[in-house]
Design a protein around this motif. Structure first.
Motif, PDB file in Angstrom:
ATOM      1  N   TRP A   1       0.857  -1.183   0.000  1.00 51.13           N
ATOM      2  CA  TRP A   1       0.000   0.000   0.000  1.00 51.13           C
ATOM      3  C   TRP A   1       0.893   1.232   0.000  1.00 51.13           C
ATOM      4  O   TRP A   1       1.842   1.312   0.793  1.00 51.13           O
ATOM      5  CB  TRP A   1      -0.912  -0.002   1.220  1.00 51.13           C
ATOM      6  CG  TRP A   1      -2.076  -0.926   1.094  1.00 51.13           C
ATOM      7  CD1 TRP A   1      -3.331  -0.627   0.662  1.00 51.13           C
ATOM      8  CD2 TRP A   1      -2.106  -2.334   1.394  1.00 51.13           C
ATOM      9  NE1 TRP A   1      -4.139  -1.747   0.670  1.00 51.13           N
ATOM     10  CE2 TRP A   1      -3.415  -2.803   1.114  1.00 51.13           C
ATOM     11  CE3 TRP A   1      -1.155  -3.244   1.875  1.00 51.13           C
ATOM     12  CZ2 TRP A   1      -3.796  -4.129   1.303  1.00 51.13           C
ATOM     13  CZ3 TRP A   1      -1.521  -4.563   2.052  1.00 51.13           C
ATOM     14  CH2 TRP A   1      -2.832  -5.004   1.768  1.00 51.13           C
TER      15      TRP A   1
ATOM     16  N   LEU B   1      -3.314   8.155   0.925  1.00 46.64           N
ATOM     17  CA  LEU B   1      -3.238   6.802   0.382  1.00 46.64           C
ATOM     18  C   LEU B   1      -3.659   6.801  -1.085  1.00 46.64           C
ATOM     19  O   LEU B   1      -4.743   7.283  -1.420  1.00 46.64           O
ATOM     20  CB  LEU B   1      -4.139   5.865   1.192  1.00 46.64           C
ATOM     21  CG  LEU B   1      -4.143   4.396   0.792  1.00 46.64           C
ATOM     22  CD1 LEU B   1      -2.753   3.778   0.942  1.00 46.64           C
ATOM     23  CD2 LEU B   1      -5.150   3.634   1.653  1.00 46.64           C
TER      24      LEU B   1
ATOM     25  N   ALA C   1       3.696  -1.319   3.804  1.00 48.53           N
ATOM     26  CA  ALA C   1       3.224   0.066   3.709  1.00 48.53           C
ATOM     27  C   ALA C   1       4.418   0.928   3.325  1.00 48.53           C
ATOM     28  O   ALA C   1       5.457   0.872   3.980  1.00 48.53           O
ATOM     29  CB  ALA C   1       2.636   0.536   5.036  1.00 48.53           C
TER      30      ALA C   1
ATOM     31  N   ALA D   1      -1.638   4.152   4.810  1.00 47.57           N
ATOM     32  CA  ALA D   1      -1.015   2.967   4.205  1.00 47.57           C
ATOM     33  C   ALA D   1      -0.760   1.906   5.264  1.00 47.57           C
ATOM     34  O   ALA D   1      -0.930   0.701   5.016  1.00 47.57           O
ATOM     35  CB  ALA D   1       0.286   3.346   3.503  1.00 47.57           C
TER      36      ALA D   1
ATOM     37  N   ALA E   1      -2.640  -1.723   5.361  1.00 50.53           N
ATOM     38  CA  ALA E   1      -1.767  -2.903   5.336  1.00 50.53           C
ATOM     39  C   ALA E   1      -1.923  -3.757   6.582  1.00 50.53           C
ATOM     40  O   ALA E   1      -1.238  -4.787   6.711  1.00 50.53           O
ATOM     41  CB  ALA E   1      -0.310  -2.471   5.179  1.00 50.53           C
TER      42      ALA E   1
END
Length: 398
Positions: free
Chosen positions: A226, A233, A252, A286, A290
């Motif tokens: 991510w 994001l 992440a 993120a 994740a």
């Protein structure tokens, strides 16, 4: 817009008309004034091409958010811009493909399926990959060819492409259905089954997906990354085969710093929950997507305010790229009257309101507080032990 109109648009005098329209918009003219001026200055353009020039100018100005100044020389379609990868993310992703050169001892041959307007093509070519783009829409292919002249382009159905001879494949399935963005992987085009089969059969492959992709639809044996840019994001990518980084399952990554956090477990090891401590941490989205909150809480020597939300609290101030830290001054069960009184007592006149797990309308709350003080504060609306609370805080500093 048809392919003939777009072809005329990217040739002269269409190119000059687009540049002129961008400059007029930048000078503050409205759409009607821009249209009249462009049609007068470029009287030789057909009505469809003139209209396309105005539309392209609007897309270029919107595209600056993803491509910076480069947007003023790139070519867009509405859907292409919507789905295009920003330069920062495309360049980050291209480094993994380029790293295949070390084991191949040559430039990797990469197929970009569903290449769109060429955001990833540009980055892959710049990173040293021998890249080919395939898209089924002829207008999109024309845009990609203009945006990524170093790449080969073909207009074809990505499901019918012979991938023999390619070292790696990247696929960016369309995430729009009936003209609207879809978050359901089963409405992707090409179908999700094709995407997952591609990840399974190629020796090196990756797929771009929406950041809200459900964890239970992610195939086994892949690494999911991510990616956020500047705290926002943006997307997720599934890495398979030789493009996967070790045994990592979830990652992440924060851009532009490149800070990255990984876990090899299938699921996040849950963190314990507890009462509010001195500091509150707001994790990057993120990290949240994740499912790395438990790992982050342990690095911060903290606990969750509530197991249902991602706020972390700790007595220790840790400088982490993965979370923003705030120093807590007061915690109370949510009450508009009590919150207003506390903020007025602190001479607060402006608030930044953050929330997780709360249905409260932030802007309505801001109006209802009716603050007139001189100080600034952060108000965090959060669940604590299952009950709605308000946390008054300020950005933490050493």
């Amino acid at each position: 817009m048809d392919a003939d109109t777009f072809a005329a648009l990217i040739s002269e005098p269409g190119r000059s008309a687009v540049a002129a329209a961008v400059a007029l918009f930048d000078d503050g003219l409205g759409a009607l004034q821009v249209s009249e001026t462009v049609r007068r200055q470029f009287a030789g353009l057909s009505p469809p091409v003139a209209a396309a020039a105005i539309s392209q100018a609007t897309l270029r100005r919107r595209g600056r958010a993803k491509f910076g100044a480069d947007a003023d020389v790139l070519w867009f379609t509405p859907d292409g811009l919507e789905q295009a990868t920003s330069d920062a993310v495309a360049q980050h992703r291209a480094t993994r493909f380029a790293a295949l050169a070390d084991q191949l001892e040559r430039h990797p041959r990469v197929a970009d399926l569903g290449c769109g307007i060429g955001g990833d093509l540009r980055a892959l070519a710049a990173a040293g990959c021998d890249v080919t783009g395939i898209d089924r829409d002829p207008v999109t292919v024309l845009a990609a060819r203009a945006n990524a002249p170093a790449a080969r382009l073909f207009c074809d159905d990505v499901e019918a492409v012979d991938l023999t001879g390619y070292d790696a494949v990247f696929i960016d399935p369309a995430r729009r259905a009936d003209g609207r963005r879809t978050f359901d992987v089963h409405q992707y085009a090409p179908p999700w089954s094709f995407v997952t089969q591609l990840l399974a059969r190629m020796s090196a492959s990756a797929a771009k997906v929406a950041p809200g992709v459900p964890h239970d639809v992610i195939p086994t044996g892949v690494e999911t990354e991510w990616v956020s840019v500047g705290g926002s994001l943006k997307e997720a990518v599934l890495w398979a085969g030789d493009l996967r980084d070790g045994n990592n399952r979830r990652r992440a990554t924060l851009l532009p710093t490149g800070a990255t956090m990984t876990s090899i477990a299938d699921a996040d090891e849950p963190a314990s929950a507890g009462s509010a401590r001195r500091y509150l941490y707001e994790p990057d989205d993120a990290v949240v997507r994740a499912h790395l909150i438990g790992d982050l809480a342990r690095t911060l020597d903290g606990v969750l305010l509530d197991r249902s939300t991602a706020y972390i609290t700790s007595d220790v101030l840790v400088d982490s790229p993965f979370a923003q830290a705030f120093e807590i001054s007061e915690v109370m069960p949510f009450s508009l009257k009590r919150l207003r009184a506390a903020l007025r007592d602190a001479d607060v006149g402006g608030v930044t309101i953050m929330k997780r797990g709360s249905a409260i309308d932030v802007e309505q709350l801001r109006r209802d507080l009716r603050l007139k003080g001189q100080q600034q504060a952060v108000v965090v609306l959060a669940l604590i032990a299952g009950r709605h609370h308000a946390v008054i805080a300020a950005p933490a500093s050493r």
